[in-house]
Design an enzyme around this catalytic site. Structure first.
Site, PDB file in Angstrom:
ATOM      1  N   SER A 120       0.826  -1.203   0.000  1.00  0.00           N
ATOM      2  CA  SER A 120       0.000   0.000   0.000  1.00  0.00           C
ATOM      3  C   SER A 120       0.862   1.257   0.000  1.00  0.00           C
ATOM      4  CB  SER A 120      -0.964  -0.052   1.200  1.00  0.00           C
ATOM      5  OG  SER A 120      -2.028   0.843   1.043  1.00  0.00           O
TER       6      SER A 120
ATOM      7  N   ARG B 255     -12.436   3.970  10.544  1.00  0.00           N
ATOM      8  CA  ARG B 255     -11.653   2.734  10.482  1.00  0.00           C
ATOM      9  C   ARG B 255     -12.514   1.543  10.096  1.00  0.00           C
ATOM     10  NH1 ARG B 255      -6.771   1.032   9.144  1.00  0.00           N
ATOM     11  NH2 ARG B 255      -6.105  -0.821  10.290  1.00  0.00           N
TER      12      ARG B 255
ATOM     13  N   ASP C 123      -8.693  -6.691  -4.892  1.00  0.00           N
ATOM     14  CA  ASP C 123      -8.379  -5.422  -4.222  1.00  0.00           C
ATOM     15  C   ASP C 123      -9.211  -4.295  -4.842  1.00  0.00           C
ATOM     16  OD1 ASP C 123      -7.267  -3.177  -3.007  1.00  0.00           O
ATOM     17  OD2 ASP C 123      -5.210  -3.913  -3.191  1.00  0.00           O
TER      18      ASP C 123
ATOM     19  N   HIS D 182      -7.415  -6.084  -0.307  1.00  0.00           N
ATOM     20  CA  HIS D 182      -6.223  -5.302   0.007  1.00  0.00           C
ATOM     21  C   HIS D 182      -5.372  -5.965   1.091  1.00  0.00           C
ATOM     22  CE1 HIS D 182      -3.972  -1.623  -0.410  1.00  0.00           C
ATOM     23  NE2 HIS D 182      -4.065  -1.338   0.880  1.00  0.00           N
TER      24      HIS D 182
END
Length: 389
Positions: free
Chosen positions: A190, A258, A332, A365
C-alpha cells in the site's frame, strides 16, 4: 518483463503453480528455488522497538523539522560492508512492526511475519531487515502528535505538509547512520509500495530492487480526498479546530472511519472464514477499529493522505534502475488488476525490468499478508535474482 499469476489450489494439489510470460513468449518459471520454499510460521522473538534521532530535517517545501526521531525494528545482522539490507515500508494506517513479537507476552506478531524471518522468503539469516515508521506517522516517529520543541505541545494541525520524497529522504539518512551502504531491496504494501516506487526514482542507485505490493506509483483522489477527510474529522464534537488532544481525542469518529476502511480492505472476507453471525462479525470489526482509533492520531491520517495523493513517481520511471516486483490482488478494490496492467505497461515503456504477480485471493487489500504462502516463493526468487553477482 515477466508476469506471474498465483492461483489458489486444492490442499492435496501442488501448493503453487508458476507461469512466467515474457515478451518474447512463454517459458517456465525457475522451479526448484521458488517451489522449494519452506514458509516457516514461527515468529521472531524478542524484537526491540528502537528509535534514532536525526536532528533537523529540511523538507522539500523548505520548512525545517527539528529534533526528528525515527522509530524502527531490525531483524538479522548487517554485513560488514553494509550491503545486505532490505528496507520494509508500511501502509498508510499501519506501523513498523513488520515481523516477530516484542516479548513473550506480546500476542501480536508483525504484519508480514510469515514473510520475514529465518528461512522465510525475506531470510533474516541472510539479510539485515529494517522496518521503519514513516515520518508523519504516530508510532514513535516524529509526526503531528509529537511535541513541538518550540511550544512544548503537540504539533497538531501546525505540522508541516510532507511529500513522499521527504519520507524517503528521512529513511535514507536513518539507514546511512545505521551503517547501511546499499539496499538489496525496498519492499512494502500500500503506502509502503509507494515509498518503494519513490525510492526507485529518488535514489536509483541505492537499491537493486523494489517490491511494491497492493499499491500504485501515483496518488489517487487528489486534494479532494484530503478535503473530504478533513470535513469528516471536523464533525467530531471534540475536534476544536484540530486541537483535540486535551479534549479526549476523537475516537468515535476515527472508529467509524476505520470500520469503513477495514471493510473496503476486505476484512469481511477474512472474518467470514471464522463462521460468525453477521452481528458477531460487525462486533469484531468494531473492536479492531476501536483499538486502532485509540492509538492513531487523526492528523497523521491527514498528513500522510496529502503526501499520498500528491505523489507521482510514474513521471520519472525512465530513471529507475532497480528491478521491480509488482504484486496485486484480484479482489483489491483500491488497486485492482486493471491498474496493475497499466503500471506494467508504463514500466515496460520505460525499459524497467519488472515482474507482475496477481494473487488469486478473496481477501482484497489484505491479501499480501493473509496469502503470504501464495506469493512467498515469487518473492524469494526475486530476491535471489537481485543477489546473484
Amino acid at each position: 518483463m515477466h508476469v506471474l499469476f498465483m492461483k489458489r489450489m486444492a490442499p492435496h494439489a501442488i501448493a503453487l503453480a508458476f507461469v512466467s510470460i515474457v515478451l518474447s513468449g512463454i517459458v517456465a518459471f525457475p522451479g526448484d528455488a521458488a517451489a522449494g520454499v519452506a514458509l516457516l510460521h514461527n515468529p521472531l522473538q524478542g524484537v526491540e522497538h528502537k528509535g534514532m534521532n536525526l536532528g533537523s530535517l529540511t523538507l522539500e517545501n523548505g520548512q525545517v523539522l527539528s529534533d526528528v526521531t525515527i522509530a524502527y525494528d531490525t531483524y538479522g545482522r548487517l554485513a560488514p560492508d553494509g550491503r545486505n539490507a532490505i528496507l520494509i515500508t508500511h501502509g498508510y494506517t499501519s506501523n513498523h512492526h513488520a515481523a516477530g513479537r516484542y516479548g513473550p507476552a506480546d500476542s501480536k506478531v508483525g504484519w508480514w511475519d510469515r514473510l520475514i524471518g529465518p528461512g522465510k522468503a525475506i531470510d533474516t539469516a541472510r539479510f539485515f531487515v529494517v522496518s521503519s515508521n514513516v515520518l508523519g506517522s504516530c508510532y514513535g516517529t516524529t509526526g503531528p502528535g509529537s511535541l513541538n520543541p518550540a511550544t512544548g505541545k503537540p504539533y497538531g494541525p501546525e505540522f508541516p505538509d510532507l511529500t513522499m520524497r521527504d519520507i524517503v529522504v528521512a529513511q535514507r539518512e536513518f539507514l546511512i547512520r545505521l551503517g547501511v551502504t546499499h539496499l538489496v531491496a525496498v519492499a512494502g504494501p500500500s503506502l509502503g509500495g509507494r515509498q518503494a516506487f519513490q525510492w526507485a526514482v529518488t535514489y536509483p542507485d541505492f537499491m537493486d530492487g523494489i517490491v511494491a505490493v497492493a499499491s500504485s506509483p501515483k496518488g489517487l483522489g487528489k486534494d479532494d480526498a484530503v478535503h473530504h477527510l478533513m470535513q469528516r474529522l471536523s464533525t467530531d464534537p471534540n475536534w476544536n479546530d484540530g486541537w483535540y488532544y486535551e479534549r479526549g481525542g476523537i475516537t468515535p469518529t476515527l472508529t467509524a472511519i476505520r470500520m469503513e476502511t477495514l471493510k473496503r480492505y476486505g476484512i469481511e472476507a477474512v472474518i467470514g472464514t471464522d463462521h460468525l453471525s453477521p452481528g458477531q462479525r460487525e462486533a469484531r470489526i468494531r473492536r479492531q477499529a476501536e483499538a486502532w482509533a485509540r492509538e492513531f492520531d487523526a492528523h497523521s491520517l491527514v498528513v500522510l493522505r496529502k503526501a499520498s495523493v500528491r505523489f507521482d513517481a510514474q513521471r520519472d520511471f525512465n530513471v529507475i534502475r532497480a528491478k521491480v516486483l509488482y504484486v496485486i490482488s484480484r479482489t483489491d478494490q483500491l488497486f485492482p488488476p486493471s491498474m496493475g496492467a497499466r503500471v506494467m505497461g508504463r514500466l515496460q515503456a520505460a525499459g524497467v525490468e519488472a515482474t507482475y504477480v496477481e494473487l488469486d485471493s478473496n481477501f482484497g487489500h489484505l491479501a499480501s499478508s493473509r496469502e503470504a504462502d501464495q506469493w512467498a516463493p515469487a518473492l524469494q526468487a526475486f530476491l535471489e535474482r537481485l543477489t546473484i553477482r
